[in-house]
Write a protein that holds these residues in place. Sequence first.
Motif: not given
Length: 344
Positions: A126-131, A266-279
């Motif tokens: 319900p928060l939306g992908g951006e949040r 699984r929630a839309p917008g949640f950071i992926s594994g590769p993105e997690l590593r890069r950040r």
Amino acid sequence: MTDADRTDPPGLPLDALRGFLDREAPGLLDGPLTGRVVAGGKSNLTYEVGDGTSTVIVRRPPLGHVLATAHDMVREHRVITALRDTAVPVPTTYAVSEDPDVIGAPFYVMERVAGTPYRFEAQLQPLGGERVRAISERMVDTLVALHAVDPAEVGLADFGRPEGFLERQVRRWKQQLDASRSRDLPGIDELHEQLAGSVPAQGDPTIVHGDFRLDNLLVTTDDEVSAVLDWEMATIGDPLTDVALLEAYQRLPLLMDSVAVSDVSRAPGFISGPELRRRYAAASGRDLGHLSFHLGLAYFKLAVILEGIHYRYTQGQTVGGGFATIGEATVPLVAAGLAALKES
């Protein structure tokens, strides 16, 4: 409510707690106490205790626990207290008891911090992908902040033994597995053997949380992290073990249909594994190019933890719900660990 009308929550005799608080933290809670188990925890027991005006949190090991070293309340209290004045958000601690005779186990008392421990996709959607994106990025940033703390500067120089940390992790989780092994688990001994034979050199040690994931954080209505919780596995060691375990938790919902721990990824917008590593790598300056061993260890550790909880559930030693399907995660996690090691 009279004392006769009150029901103690499992594992927390309120009269004994009342006497302890009157001695160790006078004035913290003044009226008759009520308490309840805070749902969701699969490891240590967490209680919300109040007097009708104020509320605190009490933490103790699970009933009949077998992972003795993972439930050291004094260590958990110590690390939270030490981090109070750092960039890592933690609750204020009030008192700790090493004496198991007070309520039946060592325990500590801390501030009740406002925030939501997001555990399920349905909470985040319900928060939306951006949040959702912002929350998951701040989760990673909080881990970076933890690993940036100098243990010596906060009085934790002797909190762990970083030399040989990874070897001890492999050995320790095999010991924990043996303590709760009650059924055939295909591949788990092979995974252990491969880990034991491929331990890499480790980088500079930091404070390691040991079970860092979104539902061990409290998040405010403004999507900021208000507290990091559940420090029972914290030590000084290789920070990449935290990163790899966070990624293992991120992948877990993709390995099985039921929810063993959390399905927030699984929630839309949640950071992926590769993105997690890069950040994490960009903010921390650490090289995450070779994470296969750490991922294999993370899957092994998570498999052993969940198998231990499954074992306690089959022995009738768990409190609360959500345990019936947790044992389904073990074999998929072992397979993921073996696959991770093959990527090296």
